[in-house]
Design a protein around this motif. Structure first.
Motif, PDB file in Angstrom:
ATOM      1  N   THR A 112       0.823  -1.200   0.000  1.00  0.00           N
ATOM      2  CA  THR A 112       0.000   0.000   0.000  1.00  0.00           C
ATOM      3  C   THR A 112       0.861   1.256   0.000  1.00  0.00           C
ATOM      4  O   THR A 112       0.601   2.191  -0.744  1.00  0.00           O
ATOM      5  N   VAL A 113       1.890   1.301   0.814  1.00  0.00           N
ATOM      6  CA  VAL A 113       2.789   2.454   0.853  1.00  0.00           C
ATOM      7  C   VAL A 113       3.516   2.586  -0.482  1.00  0.00           C
ATOM      8  O   VAL A 113       3.644   3.686  -1.025  1.00  0.00           O
ATOM      9  N   TYR A 114       3.986   1.483  -1.027  1.00  0.00           N
ATOM     10  CA  TYR A 114       4.670   1.481  -2.321  1.00  0.00           C
ATOM     11  C   TYR A 114       3.734   2.040  -3.399  1.00  0.00           C
ATOM     12  O   TYR A 114       4.129   2.884  -4.203  1.00  0.00           O
ATOM     13  N   PHE A 115       2.504   1.567  -3.406  1.00  0.00           N
ATOM     14  CA  PHE A 115       1.537   2.035  -4.393  1.00  0.00           C
ATOM     15  C   PHE A 115       1.218   3.517  -4.191  1.00  0.00           C
ATOM     16  O   PHE A 115       1.105   4.269  -5.151  1.00  0.00           O
ATOM     17  N   ALA A 116       1.077   3.945  -2.969  1.00  0.00           N
ATOM     18  CA  ALA A 116       0.756   5.344  -2.674  1.00  0.00           C
ATOM     19  C   ALA A 116       1.870   6.284  -3.125  1.00  0.00           C
ATOM     20  O   ALA A 116       1.612   7.426  -3.488  1.00  0.00           O
ATOM     21  N   ILE A 117       3.093   5.819  -3.118  1.00  0.00           N
ATOM     22  CA  ILE A 117       4.207   6.649  -3.564  1.00  0.00           C
ATOM     23  C   ILE A 117       4.319   6.653  -5.085  1.00  0.00           C
ATOM     24  O   ILE A 117       4.526   7.691  -5.704  1.00  0.00           O
ATOM     25  N   LEU A 118       4.165   5.509  -5.710  1.00  0.00           N
ATOM     26  CA  LEU A 118       4.385   5.415  -7.150  1.00  0.00           C
ATOM     27  C   LEU A 118       3.178   5.792  -8.009  1.00  0.00           C
ATOM     28  O   LEU A 118       3.356   6.234  -9.145  1.00  0.00           O
ATOM     29  N   ALA A 119       1.974   5.655  -7.522  1.00  0.00           N
ATOM     30  CA  ALA A 119       0.790   5.957  -8.331  1.00  0.00           C
ATOM     31  C   ALA A 119       0.766   7.413  -8.793  1.00  0.00           C
ATOM     32  O   ALA A 119       0.550   7.673  -9.980  1.00  0.00           O
ATOM     33  N   PRO A 120       1.003   8.400  -7.925  1.00  0.00           N
ATOM     34  CA  PRO A 120       1.026   9.788  -8.415  1.00  0.00           C
ATOM     35  C   PRO A 120       2.151  10.030  -9.427  1.00  0.00           C
ATOM     36  O   PRO A 120       1.984  10.802 -10.372  1.00  0.00           O
ATOM     37  N   ALA A 121       3.286   9.363  -9.230  1.00  0.00           N
ATOM     38  CA  ALA A 121       4.387   9.525 -10.183  1.00  0.00           C
ATOM     39  C   ALA A 121       4.000   8.964 -11.553  1.00  0.00           C
ATOM     40  O   ALA A 121       4.287   9.583 -12.586  1.00  0.00           O
ATOM     41  N   PHE A 122       3.335   7.828 -11.577  1.00  0.00           N
ATOM     42  CA  PHE A 122       2.887   7.262 -12.854  1.00  0.00           C
ATOM     43  C   PHE A 122       1.830   8.146 -13.503  1.00  0.00           C
ATOM     44  O   PHE A 122       1.837   8.336 -14.725  1.00  0.00           O
ATOM     45  N   LEU A 123       0.917   8.699 -12.717  1.00  0.00           N
ATOM     46  CA  LEU A 123      -0.093   9.592 -13.273  1.00  0.00           C
ATOM     47  C   LEU A 123       0.534  10.867 -13.838  1.00  0.00           C
ATOM     48  O   LEU A 123       0.131  11.357 -14.893  1.00  0.00           O
ATOM     49  N   ALA A 124       1.519  11.404 -13.139  1.00  0.00           N
ATOM     50  CA  ALA A 124       2.200  12.602 -13.627  1.00  0.00           C
ATOM     51  C   ALA A 124       2.952  12.303 -14.921  1.00  0.00           C
ATOM     52  O   ALA A 124       2.934  13.103 -15.865  1.00  0.00           O
ATOM     53  N   MET A 125       3.602  11.149 -14.990  1.00  0.00           N
ATOM     54  CA  MET A 125       4.313  10.775 -16.215  1.00  0.00           C
ATOM     55  C   MET A 125       3.333  10.594 -17.371  1.00  0.00           C
ATOM     56  O   MET A 125       3.589  11.048 -18.486  1.00  0.00           O
ATOM     57  N   LEU A 126       2.212   9.965 -17.110  1.00  0.00           N
ATOM     58  CA  LEU A 126       1.186   9.799 -18.138  1.00  0.00           C
ATOM     59  C   LEU A 126       0.667  11.157 -18.594  1.00  0.00           C
ATOM     60  O   LEU A 126       0.469  11.395 -19.790  1.00  0.00           O
ATOM     61  N   GLY A 127       0.471  12.072 -17.657  1.00  0.00           N
ATOM     62  CA  GLY A 127       0.030  13.424 -18.003  1.00  0.00           C
ATOM     63  C   GLY A 127       1.033  14.152 -18.868  1.00  0.00           C
ATOM     64  O   GLY A 127       0.665  14.844 -19.820  1.00  0.00           O
ATOM     65  N   LEU A 128       2.325  14.007 -18.560  1.00  0.00           N
ATOM     66  CA  LEU A 128       3.357  14.642 -19.376  1.00  0.00           C
ATOM     67  C   LEU A 128       3.367  14.089 -20.793  1.00  0.00           C
ATOM     68  O   LEU A 128       3.525  14.831 -21.757  1.00  0.00           O
TER      69      LEU A 128
END
Length: 142
Positions: A17-33
């Motif tokens: 859960t902690v791993y997902f909480a850290i990486l999910a916003p990073a993946f969303l930001a990369m997808l947005g870029l």
């Protein structure tokens, strides 16, 4: 069930859960870029294409009386601006102008349009952005 199997089934301490909480916003930001970066490139290309077509349209507004009698072909600045505005009026959200050089053989069209990001706007990173395209044409006498 034995105690060891039951302990293994309930041995989750929230590490995933902690791993997902850290990486999910990073993946969303990369997808947005990726998505919004590509959309901005397309908006810049569209602005350049519209500027080219505007310049071609304005470049056809020559002083016809002088050209028909065998004189030099020169752009009429008033007719060129009118032709450019008539062309741009058919496009939604596009503004522009035409500048005729003093020699009346060259003109430059500049257009602007608004680009709205899709995903990065959700993060508040970007708002509407104005993109600009410019094109220059030169009259060729044949």
């Amino acid at each position: 069930m034995t105690r060891t199997v039951r302990t293994r089934l309930h041995d989750d301490h929230g590490r995933v859960t902690v791993y997902f909480a850290i990486l999910a916003p990073a993946f969303l930001a990369m997808l947005g870029l990726v998505v919004d970066g590509g959309a901005k490139v397309r908006a810049l290309q569209r602005a350049d294409n519209i500027a080219s077509e505007t310049a071609r349209t304005a470049g056809q507004a020559i002083n016809a009386g002088q050209a028909i009698t065998g004189g030099s072909k020169e752009v009429d600045p008033a007719l060129a601006a009118e032709a450019a505005q008539a062309y741009l009026a058919g496009l939604d959200g596009v503004t522009g102008s035409v500048t005729v050089a003093p020699d009346r053989q060259n003109l430059t069209a500049t257009v602007s349009l608004t680009w709205d990001p899709l995903l990065l706007d959700l993060f508040g990173a970007l708002g509407s952005t104005t993109v600009t395209g410019t094109a220059t044409v030169t009259l060729v006498a044949q």
